[in-house]
Design a protein around this motif. Structure first.
Motif, mmCIF file in Angstrom:
data_model
loop_
_atom_site.group_PDB
_atom_site.id
_atom_site.type_symbol
_atom_site.label_atom_id
_atom_site.label_comp_id
_atom_site.label_asym_id
_atom_site.label_seq_id
_atom_site.Cartn_x
_atom_site.Cartn_y
_atom_site.Cartn_z
ATOM 1 N N LYS A 32 8.636 -3.344 11.446
ATOM 2 C CA LYS A 32 8.019 -2.186 10.807
ATOM 3 C C LYS A 32 8.134 -2.355 9.298
ATOM 4 O O LYS A 32 9.233 -2.464 8.755
ATOM 5 N N HIS A 78 -0.657 1.838 -6.917
ATOM 6 C CA HIS A 78 0.367 2.133 -5.902
ATOM 7 C C HIS A 78 1.769 1.932 -6.482
ATOM 8 O O HIS A 78 2.679 2.695 -6.188
ATOM 9 N N LYS A 137 -0.485 0.467 13.755
ATOM 10 C CA LYS A 137 -0.058 1.515 12.829
ATOM 11 C C LYS A 137 0.909 2.442 13.539
ATOM 12 O O LYS A 137 0.731 2.790 14.696
ATOM 13 N N GLU A 183 7.827 -1.325 5.341
ATOM 14 C CA GLU A 183 8.010 -0.111 4.562
ATOM 15 C C GLU A 183 6.728 0.170 3.776
ATOM 16 O O GLU A 183 5.746 -0.538 3.917
ATOM 17 N N GLU A 184 6.758 1.217 2.959
ATOM 18 C CA GLU A 184 5.561 1.695 2.264
ATOM 19 C C GLU A 184 4.877 0.625 1.420
ATOM 20 O O GLU A 184 3.673 0.405 1.533
ATOM 21 N N HIS A 185 5.633 -0.062 0.567
ATOM 22 C CA HIS A 185 5.036 -1.082 -0.301
ATOM 23 C C HIS A 185 4.544 -2.284 0.497
ATOM 24 O O HIS A 185 3.494 -2.844 0.223
ATOM 25 N N ASP A 221 1.925 6.189 8.890
ATOM 26 C CA ASP A 221 1.313 5.552 7.717
ATOM 27 C C ASP A 221 1.760 4.101 7.547
ATOM 28 O O ASP A 221 1.258 3.402 6.669
ATOM 29 N N LEU A 222 2.713 3.650 8.333
ATOM 30 C CA LEU A 222 3.281 2.320 8.164
ATOM 31 C C LEU A 222 2.698 1.330 9.170
ATOM 32 O O LEU A 222 2.272 1.709 10.253
ATOM 33 N N THR A 262 3.530 -2.261 3.602
ATOM 34 C CA THR A 262 2.317 -1.831 4.310
ATOM 35 C C THR A 262 1.117 -1.836 3.377
ATOM 36 O O THR A 262 0.032 -2.291 3.752
ATOM 37 N N ALA A 263 1.305 -1.344 2.155
ATOM 38 C CA ALA A 263 0.200 -1.297 1.193
ATOM 39 C C ALA A 263 -0.330 -2.700 0.920
ATOM 40 O O ALA A 263 -1.552 -2.926 0.889
#
Length: 115
Positions: free
Chosen positions: A57, A85, A24, A59-61, A27-28, A63-64
């Motif tokens: 790395k 989400h 981690k 991105e937000e989506h 948050d990513l 990672t979710a």
């Protein structure tokens, strides 16, 4: 592929390949894998000054979705959990299944059939 061998993508359980590690960074998620899996290749073909591993790395989506791939949830369960989400936007299931399929194609994850 024979008709009886076909499996619905929503029914499979994705799990992370054994050569992949995740860390981690805030948050990513950062996905790490070796440039070469073969020890000989690692020793002689990794460029000087470069890491033996590649770090990606997400991105937000990404990672979710990645965080929900645990070897227990089906693709259908993952898409249901990600609905909020993605704010239930149009075609979010297509985006998720395309992402999971791409992870599979590139060897980041494997599939097993749900029991």
């Amino acid at each position: 592929m024979k008709e009886k061998d076909k499996v619905n993508l929503f029914d499979v359980v994705p799990y992370i390949s054994e050569h992949i590690t995740t860390e981690k960074e805030g948050d990513l998620s950062v996905v790490t894998f070796p440039r070469f899996r073969n020890k000989f290749m690692q020793k002689f073909f990794v460029p000087r000054g470069k890491s033996a591993n590649i770090h990606i790395k997400l991105e937000e989506h990404g990672t979710a979705a990645w965080d929900l791939i645990n070897g227990e949830r089906t693709v259908k369960e993952i898409t249901e959990l990600l609905a909020e989400h993605f704010n239930n936007e149009e075609n979010y299931q297509y985006r998720i299944t395309t992402y999971i399929t791409q992870l599979y194609t590139n060897g980041f994850i494997k599939y097993k059939t749900a029991l």
